[in-house]
Design a protein around this motif. Structure first.
Motif, PDB file in Angstrom:
ATOM      1  N   ALA A  43      19.542  31.245  26.449  1.00 18.26           N
ATOM      2  CA  ALA A  43      18.087  31.399  26.448  1.00 18.26           C
ATOM      3  C   ALA A  43      17.617  32.821  26.162  1.00 18.26           C
ATOM      4  O   ALA A  43      16.426  33.061  26.002  1.00 18.26           O
ATOM      5  CB  ALA A  43      17.519  30.942  27.791  1.00 18.26           C
ATOM      6  N   LEU A  44      18.549  33.777  26.117  1.00 18.91           N
ATOM      7  CA  LEU A  44      18.147  35.175  25.941  1.00 18.91           C
ATOM      8  C   LEU A  44      17.453  35.410  24.600  1.00 18.91           C
ATOM      9  O   LEU A  44      17.989  35.072  23.555  1.00 18.91           O
ATOM     10  CB  LEU A  44      19.380  36.079  26.004  1.00 18.91           C
ATOM     11  CG  LEU A  44      19.758  36.694  27.340  1.00 18.91           C
ATOM     12  CD1 LEU A  44      21.039  37.496  27.180  1.00 18.91           C
ATOM     13  CD2 LEU A  44      18.653  37.572  27.866  1.00 18.91           C
ATOM     14  N   THR A  45      16.271  36.000  24.662  1.00 20.14           N
ATOM     15  CA  THR A  45      15.609  36.385  23.417  1.00 20.14           C
ATOM     16  C   THR A  45      15.124  37.825  23.512  1.00 20.14           C
ATOM     17  O   THR A  45      15.060  38.412  24.585  1.00 20.14           O
ATOM     18  CB  THR A  45      14.389  35.494  23.085  1.00 20.14           C
ATOM     19  OG1 THR A  45      13.448  35.620  24.160  1.00 20.14           O
ATOM     20  CG2 THR A  45      14.782  34.058  22.900  1.00 20.14           C
ATOM     21  N   SER A  46      14.768  38.331  22.351  1.00 16.76           N
ATOM     22  CA  SER A  46      14.467  39.747  22.227  1.00 16.76           C
ATOM     23  C   SER A  46      13.057  40.088  22.681  1.00 16.76           C
ATOM     24  O   SER A  46      12.115  39.328  22.463  1.00 16.76           O
ATOM     25  CB  SER A  46      14.631  40.133  20.757  1.00 16.76           C
ATOM     26  OG  SER A  46      14.415  41.492  20.604  1.00 16.76           O
ATOM     27  N   VAL A  94      19.605  41.778  22.464  1.00 14.45           N
ATOM     28  CA  VAL A  94      20.160  40.456  22.785  1.00 14.45           C
ATOM     29  C   VAL A  94      21.654  40.422  22.478  1.00 14.45           C
ATOM     30  O   VAL A  94      22.463  40.008  23.314  1.00 14.45           O
ATOM     31  CB  VAL A  94      19.420  39.333  22.017  1.00 14.45           C
ATOM     32  CG1 VAL A  94      20.102  38.000  22.256  1.00 14.45           C
ATOM     33  CG2 VAL A  94      17.965  39.268  22.454  1.00 14.45           C
TER      34      VAL A  94
END
Lengths: 283, 321
Positions: A71-74, A132
């Motif tokens: 789920a990691l986004t910038s 990210v």
């Protein structure tokens, strides 16, 4: 009545959604067959670029991959705008690719060896390394350390993501801090370099594996041609900085054709595990 | 809902890496006036600006230069050696530009080759072996990007330097004197404390390089410089540097002696603090310092973990208990 030419190609004989021309041997390749051959030309073995998902599938033991930190986004640390704002660029790349950023990480096994795997995707903003990519690789290395697994990183990147400025640069130090701990714990790290890998990614984790292998013909260079010709005013000869050149100069252990990658990585990981006294890493 | 793991603004007070010093700028608000990004680029590249050997000569006593990487040659774009700071021996490594065109040609305009970074690494190990603090000076447009650098492993040399600094068991203070050009600067830039002269710059790529790629024209360098937020106050806001060393009015190039005096005061104060920190604390604080960089969003993950105390706060707490 339509006039039919018995010889000579009709302009739409090879529509691009069905056919791809090999840039190396000019052979017309049927897309489905090309994909079945892992994006390697069936005639001359030219290695086309490969997406991260397809890459994972060919590298790991079947069904063993479980994605992590998906789920990691910038964020936008600088409020950066060139011709359009950075968050819009990220959103466009996300829509186009269906991925959140230029890397996919997770746990898997390779030849029954427990690994944490990180695979970059050049299609997402040129595989550029921002926070990210930095965070996911750092977490991958920290997880490998905590669970005593090997770390395998497949690089494909133009370098640090300019839109995140010095924050992108700092990711190099962040990742290497984690790799230093992995090294001190005597856990294996295998770096797989694919076409193309340049800039800050090459000048950090891609160049530091216990084992470093590359795919045939991959472009592997510190500085991109546009940077070099702008800064030094010197045109480089063609073919300079390919994987074969780096092997000759002593910066790679091997060049491994794509179909052999899984087996080869498995061989090294098994060898490193043989004499280890550690529990998980000697399972 | 999106949770911000790390905010974009990490003031020095916020990240707590450094206690406030009277002679250092730790908040952008302390600056009377801010120059534009492009003015900072010009100031950082000013040929009259004090360069590494000039600073070493004024800040340290009894400097003995050490040459060569023991493998290929002595890279004139990186200098290093042993000298005294207030009577205490330290190891110094710095990137060296010239003060004239001839000098610059001899120094390759401060662009190190791989052997330069390998010389730096040799000196890093020397510092660790004899428990000497390491002080590095950054001043480079970037690592040399030409074919000789490529074939001798420019990327590998930089990667190894960063890795070595990350694990080096001795205190490290980094000072950015002028230009901090990307990986070529970071190879000297992984420290416990990172300081910069007020008008120094630090960037992931040169403004010209950024403009050439994103705007497809080096002429847009001025716009690129502004967008990249590479000037001292920007770096302070981003947490990339812990504090700025004030320059004399008119800039460092107008008064080398005063600039060196400010650097000396800053180094002596930081070193005195760092030397009281146990090695294990130093290593974990250095790890956390760089671990924290990055603006990220992660839906589905609740509150961000509380930021770990800095080494400085831990020392203060321990002293109080």
């Amino acid at each position: 009545m339509r006039l039919r030419m018995p010889f000579g190609r009709k302009p739409n004989e090879f529509p691009s959604h069905l056919w791809t021309q090999c840039p190396s041997c000019n052979e017309m390749l049927f897309n489905k067959q090309l994909a079945r051959n892992l994006n390697v030309c069936t005639k001359c073995e030219h290695h086309f670029r490969l997406g991260a998902r397809e890459r994972i599938e060919l590298l790991v033991d079947k069904g063993s991959f479980h994605e992590q930190d998906a789920a990691l986004t910038s964020g936008d640390p600088l409020g950066f705008t060139d011709s359009k704002p950075y968050p819009e660029r990220v959103a466009a790349a996300q829509t186009k690719s269906g991925e959140k950023d230029a890397i996919i990480t997770g746990e898997a096994t390779i030849g029954d060896n427990p690994v944490i795997l990180a695979v970059m995707d050049f299609e997402f903003m040129g595989g550029s390394m921002g926070a990210v990519v930095g965070e996911k690789i750092t977490r991958a290395a920290e997880r490998a350390l905590a669970e005593r697994r090997a770390l395998v990183i497949v690089s494909a990147s133009g370098g640090a993501r300019m839109q995140e400025g010095t924050i992108a640069l700092m990711q190099m130090a962040k990742i290497l801090g984690a790799l230093a701990r992995l090294d001190q714990a005597r856990l294996p790290y295998v770096s797989v370099i694919t076409d193309p890998t340049t800039g800050g990614v090459l000048a950090s984790y891609a160049s530091l594996g216990d084992i470093i292998v590359a795919e045939p013909g991959a472009l592997i260079r510190f500085s991109g041609e546009r940077v070099t010709s702008g800064t030094v005013g010197e045109k480089l000869p063609t073919g300079f900085g390919k994987a074969e050149f780096l092997l000759e100069r002593g910066f790679l252990d091997q060049i491994v054709p794509r179909p052999q990658l899984r087996e080869r990585i498995g061989f090294f990981l098994t060898a490193f595990r043989a004499a280890s006294q550690d529990l998980r890493w000697s399972l | 809902m999106l949770d911000r793991i790390t905010g974009t603004k990490r003031t020095v007070e916020g990240n707590g890496h450094l206690p406030v010093d009277a002679n250092l700028i730790t908040e952008p608000a302390q600056l009377v006036s801010r120059v534009s990004a492009w003015e900072a680029v010009q100031a950082a590249r000013n040929i009259q600006r004090p360069h590494t050997l000039d600073v070493i000569g004024r800040v340290f006593d009894r400097f003995n230069e050490l040459h060569g990487d023991r493998g290929f040659r002595d890279d004139p774009a990186i200098v290093g050696g042993i000298a005294d700071l207030d009577g205490r021996p330290v190891v110094i490594v710095g990137e060296q530009k010239g003060a004239s065109t001839e000098e610059n040609i001899a120094r390759n305009f401060g662009m190190p080759h791989p052997e330069g970074y390998r010389k730096a690494m040799r000196l890093y190990r020397l510092a660790e072996k004899f428990h000497l603090p390491l002080i590095t000076f950054i001043d480079t447009p970037g690592a040399y990007p030409g074919p000789e650098g490529e074939e001798r492993g420019q990327a590998e040399a930089i990667a190894q330097s960063i890795l070595l600094m990350a694990r080096l068991q001795t205190p490290i203070i980094v000072v950015i004197l002028g230009e901090g050009g990307s990986g070529g600067a970071l190879a000297l830039g992984v420290g416990d404390v990172v300081l910069a002269l007020q008008n120094a710059i630090y960037s992931v790529i040169s403004p010209e390089g950024c403009a050439a790629i994103l705007w497809r024209s080096p002429a847009e360098a001025e716009r690129a410089a502004k967008a990249m937020r590479l000037s001292g106050p920007d770096l302070l806001e981003l947490g990339v540097v812990d504090a700025l060393i004030p320059e004399p009015p008119g800039g460092a190039h107008t008064d080398h002696a005063a600039t060196a005096a400010a650097i000396r005061t800053a180094l002596a104060a930081q070193l005195a603090k760092l030397e009281r920190v146990p090695a294990a604390d130093l290593m974990s604080a250095r790890y956390e310092r760089f671990r924290a960089f990055g603006a990220l969003e992660e839906p589905g993950v609740t509150a961000p973990p509380p930021a770990p105390d800095s080494w400085w706060r831990r020392i203060v707490k321990r002293a109080g208990s």
